[in-house]
Design a protein around this motif. Sequence first.
Motif, PDB file in Angstrom:
ATOM      1  N   LYS A 102       0.845  -1.195   0.000  1.00  0.00           N
ATOM      2  CA  LYS A 102       0.000   0.000   0.000  1.00  0.00           C
ATOM      3  C   LYS A 102       0.880   1.244   0.000  1.00  0.00           C
ATOM      4  CE  LYS A 102      -3.467   2.480   2.739  1.00  0.00           C
ATOM      5  NZ  LYS A 102      -4.249   2.490   4.009  1.00  0.00           N
ATOM      6  N   GLU A 103       0.550   2.177  -0.893  1.00  0.00           N
ATOM      7  CA  GLU A 103       1.312   3.426  -0.933  1.00  0.00           C
ATOM      8  C   GLU A 103       0.966   4.269   0.291  1.00  0.00           C
ATOM      9  OE1 GLU A 103       2.046   7.372  -3.767  1.00  0.00           O
ATOM     10  OE2 GLU A 103       0.892   5.656  -4.529  1.00  0.00           O
ATOM     11  N   ARG A 104       2.005   4.810   0.919  1.00  0.00           N
ATOM     12  CA  ARG A 104       1.826   5.553   2.147  1.00  0.00           C
ATOM     13  C   ARG A 104       1.921   7.053   1.905  1.00  0.00           C
ATOM     14  NH1 ARG A 104      -0.335   1.842   5.688  1.00  0.00           N
ATOM     15  NH2 ARG A 104       0.558  -0.179   5.094  1.00  0.00           N
ATOM     16  N   GLU A 105       1.087   7.795   2.643  1.00  0.00           N
ATOM     17  CA  GLU A 105       1.089   9.249   2.537  1.00  0.00           C
ATOM     18  C   GLU A 105       2.195   9.841   3.409  1.00  0.00           C
ATOM     19  OE1 GLU A 105      -0.754  10.904   0.488  1.00  0.00           O
ATOM     20  OE2 GLU A 105      -1.950   9.190  -0.172  1.00  0.00           O
ATOM     21  N   ASN A 106       2.586  11.065   3.098  1.00  0.00           N
ATOM     22  CA  ASN A 106       3.661  11.720   3.844  1.00  0.00           C
ATOM     23  C   ASN A 106       3.327  11.881   5.324  1.00  0.00           C
ATOM     24  OD1 ASN A 106       5.180  11.975   1.502  1.00  0.00           O
ATOM     25  ND2 ASN A 106       4.508  14.053   1.089  1.00  0.00           N
ATOM     26  N   ARG A 107       2.070  12.113   5.650  1.00  0.00           N
ATOM     27  CA  ARG A 107       1.679  12.416   7.032  1.00  0.00           C
ATOM     28  C   ARG A 107       1.513  11.156   7.890  1.00  0.00           C
ATOM     29  NH1 ARG A 107      -2.866  13.407   3.901  1.00  0.00           N
ATOM     30  NH2 ARG A 107      -4.651  12.031   4.305  1.00  0.00           N
ATOM     31  N   GLU A 108       1.555   9.973   7.295  1.00  0.00           N
ATOM     32  CA  GLU A 108       1.380   8.736   8.057  1.00  0.00           C
ATOM     33  C   GLU A 108       2.631   8.427   8.877  1.00  0.00           C
ATOM     34  OE1 GLU A 108      -0.685   5.352   6.193  1.00  0.00           O
ATOM     35  OE2 GLU A 108      -0.656   6.550   4.349  1.00  0.00           O
ATOM     36  N   TYR A 109       2.419   7.994  10.124  1.00  0.00           N
ATOM     37  CA  TYR A 109       3.527   7.644  11.007  1.00  0.00           C
ATOM     38  C   TYR A 109       3.938   6.193  10.773  1.00  0.00           C
ATOM     39  CZ  TYR A 109       2.746  11.961  13.596  1.00  0.00           C
ATOM     40  OH  TYR A 109       2.626  13.271  13.945  1.00  0.00           O
ATOM     41  N   LEU A 110       5.232   5.944  10.945  1.00  0.00           N
ATOM     42  CA  LEU A 110       5.747   4.594  10.719  1.00  0.00           C
ATOM     43  C   LEU A 110       5.148   3.591  11.706  1.00  0.00           C
ATOM     44  CD1 LEU A 110       9.533   5.445  10.113  1.00  0.00           C
ATOM     45  CD2 LEU A 110       7.770   5.037   8.392  1.00  0.00           C
ATOM     46  N   ASP A 111       5.185   3.936  13.004  1.00  0.00           N
ATOM     47  CA  ASP A 111       4.678   2.985  14.001  1.00  0.00           C
ATOM     48  C   ASP A 111       3.179   2.770  13.873  1.00  0.00           C
ATOM     49  OD1 ASP A 111       4.030   5.539  14.760  1.00  0.00           O
ATOM     50  OD2 ASP A 111       4.697   5.349  16.848  1.00  0.00           O
ATOM     51  N   LYS A 112       2.445   3.809  13.536  1.00  0.00           N
ATOM     52  CA  LYS A 112       0.989   3.663  13.373  1.00  0.00           C
ATOM     53  C   LYS A 112       0.645   2.795  12.168  1.00  0.00           C
ATOM     54  CE  LYS A 112      -0.284   6.443  16.742  1.00  0.00           C
ATOM     55  NZ  LYS A 112      -1.080   5.978  17.910  1.00  0.00           N
ATOM     56  N   SER A 113       1.565   2.754  11.196  1.00  0.00           N
ATOM     57  CA  SER A 113       1.326   1.944   9.993  1.00  0.00           C
ATOM     58  C   SER A 113       1.820   0.523  10.163  1.00  0.00           C
ATOM     59  CB  SER A 113       2.018   2.584   8.787  1.00  0.00           C
ATOM     60  OG  SER A 113       1.548   3.896   8.572  1.00  0.00           O
ATOM     61  N   GLY A 114       2.346   0.206  11.340  1.00  0.00           N
ATOM     62  CA  GLY A 114       2.791  -1.164  11.591  1.00  0.00           C
ATOM     63  C   GLY A 114       4.208  -1.465  11.168  1.00  0.00           C
ATOM     64  N   VAL A 115       4.992  -0.438  10.878  1.00  0.00           N
ATOM     65  CA  VAL A 115       6.374  -0.657  10.462  1.00  0.00           C
ATOM     66  C   VAL A 115       7.195  -1.104  11.667  1.00  0.00           C
ATOM     67  CG1 VAL A 115       8.422   0.385   9.445  1.00  0.00           C
ATOM     68  CG2 VAL A 115       6.144   1.070   8.650  1.00  0.00           C
ATOM     69  N   LYS A 116       7.937  -2.205  11.497  1.00  0.00           N
ATOM     70  CA  LYS A 116       8.771  -2.751  12.557  1.00  0.00           C
ATOM     71  C   LYS A 116      10.240  -2.680  12.147  1.00  0.00           C
ATOM     72  CE  LYS A 116       5.012  -4.029  14.730  1.00  0.00           C
ATOM     73  NZ  LYS A 116       4.550  -3.340  15.968  1.00  0.00           N
ATOM     74  N   ASP A 117      11.088  -3.059  13.077  1.00  0.00           N
ATOM     75  CA  ASP A 117      12.515  -3.116  12.788  1.00  0.00           C
ATOM     76  C   ASP A 117      12.779  -4.172  11.711  1.00  0.00           C
ATOM     77  OD1 ASP A 117      15.221  -2.304  13.273  1.00  0.00           O
ATOM     78  OD2 ASP A 117      15.528  -4.208  14.319  1.00  0.00           O
ATOM     79  N   ARG A 118      13.629  -3.816  10.743  1.00  0.00           N
ATOM     80  CA  ARG A 118      13.987  -4.680   9.607  1.00  0.00           C
ATOM     81  C   ARG A 118      12.837  -4.826   8.602  1.00  0.00           C
ATOM     82  NH1 ARG A 118      19.004  -4.587   9.084  1.00  0.00           N
ATOM     83  NH2 ARG A 118      18.901  -6.476   7.784  1.00  0.00           N
ATOM     84  N   SER A 119      11.832  -3.954   8.688  1.00  0.00           N
ATOM     85  CA  SER A 119      10.736  -4.012   7.712  1.00  0.00           C
ATOM     86  C   SER A 119      11.230  -3.556   6.350  1.00  0.00           C
ATOM     87  CB  SER A 119       9.570  -3.129   8.159  1.00  0.00           C
ATOM     88  OG  SER A 119       8.940  -3.665   9.295  1.00  0.00           O
ATOM     89  N   LYS A 120      10.557  -4.022   5.311  1.00  0.00           N
ATOM     90  CA  LYS A 120      10.913  -3.664   3.930  1.00  0.00           C
ATOM     91  C   LYS A 120       9.951  -2.608   3.410  1.00  0.00           C
ATOM     92  CE  LYS A 120      11.357  -5.602  -0.733  1.00  0.00           C
ATOM     93  NZ  LYS A 120      11.224  -6.834  -1.564  1.00  0.00           N
ATOM     94  N   VAL A 121      10.518  -1.530   2.895  1.00  0.00           N
ATOM     95  CA  VAL A 121       9.734  -0.453   2.298  1.00  0.00           C
ATOM     96  C   VAL A 121      10.165  -0.311   0.839  1.00  0.00           C
ATOM     97  CG1 VAL A 121       9.151   2.000   2.375  1.00  0.00           C
ATOM     98  CG2 VAL A 121       9.535   0.739   4.506  1.00  0.00           C
ATOM     99  N   VAL A 122       9.202  -0.247  -0.049  1.00  0.00           N
ATOM    100  CA  VAL A 122       9.487  -0.162  -1.486  1.00  0.00           C
ATOM    101  C   VAL A 122       9.437   1.296  -1.933  1.00  0.00           C
ATOM    102  CG1 VAL A 122       8.774  -0.871  -3.804  1.00  0.00           C
ATOM    103  CG2 VAL A 122       8.549  -2.463  -1.874  1.00  0.00           C
ATOM    104  N   LEU A 123      10.504   1.720  -2.599  1.00  0.00           N
ATOM    105  CA  LEU A 123      10.592   3.079  -3.133  1.00  0.00           C
ATOM    106  C   LEU A 123      10.448   3.045  -4.645  1.00  0.00           C
ATOM    107  CD1 LEU A 123      11.334   6.137  -3.087  1.00  0.00           C
ATOM    108  CD2 LEU A 123      13.736   5.432  -3.112  1.00  0.00           C
ATOM    109  N   MET A 124       9.581   3.910  -5.162  1.00  0.00           N
ATOM    110  CA  MET A 124       9.397   4.045  -6.608  1.00  0.00           C
ATOM    111  C   MET A 124       9.453   5.520  -6.962  1.00  0.00           C
ATOM    112  SD  MET A 124       6.303   1.328  -7.334  1.00  0.00           S
ATOM    113  CE  MET A 124       5.269   2.126  -6.101  1.00  0.00           C
TER     114      MET A 124
END
Length: 257
Positions: A102-124
């Motif tokens: 899911k594409e994330r908005e600039n205002r979304e927080y990492l922890d609120k979005s469920g991002v954990k340590d060693r998580s993978k984020v895709v950049l396009m």
Amino acid sequence: MMRKKRMSFNGRLSESTTTPTTSSTYKEEEIEWEMRPGGMLVQKRCEKSKSSAPILRLRIAYGALRYEMSINSQSTFGELKKLLTTETGLQPAEQRLSYRGKERENREYLDKSGVKDRSKVVLMEDPASTEKRFLEMRKNAKIQSAHRAISDVAMEVDKLADQVSAIEKSIENGTKVPEVQITTLIEMLMRQAIKLDSIPAEGDASAQKDLQGKRVQKCVETLDLLKISNARIKPVVVTTKWETFDPPLIAQWEIFD
């Protein structure tokens, strides 16, 4: 209201009323707001809680490239984009970040979005940004091509200008120059003028193109004037004086009987 019983002086019980008081006080919390990336007004997080938040090590996938970024868990995806700018060269507006498909908005927080340590984020890269970059690259390539073409013409004009100066010097010294030499030089200059006209140029390249065009025009005008001056010069007639000799002596032979 509360009723209390007490013993009076006459031995009878009497009732009195008291108004209860409370010792508890209410403190109104002040809410602070801040402008987050993307122009979103959100409630400001407590700096103390953010400083104590864990640091996440994220794996960023950008095509075939891989990056590892360390960032506070209470940061936003917009703040993550700013960190990625130094690594990828892409401006935040040119980036799109996706997490869990899911594409994330600039205002979304990492922890609120469920991002954990060693998580993978895709950049396009943003498609509109890619197209804009392509157009800029093509424009720059045209500008560079125009500069090279103008530079080549400038080198040829330099050589021809030297020949014009040599002819001008000869005529000033009274030496007549073959007219075909002047005519040929004018034709060579006009060829360079045609090359300049065929070069599409913008900005600085256009200014350089105009400058070389004026040089060519000045050389041609100079040759036209030199042609008139050259025609007024009388050719120098070179005569050869031949040395004359007396006729050869005829040998006289003595005749013997």
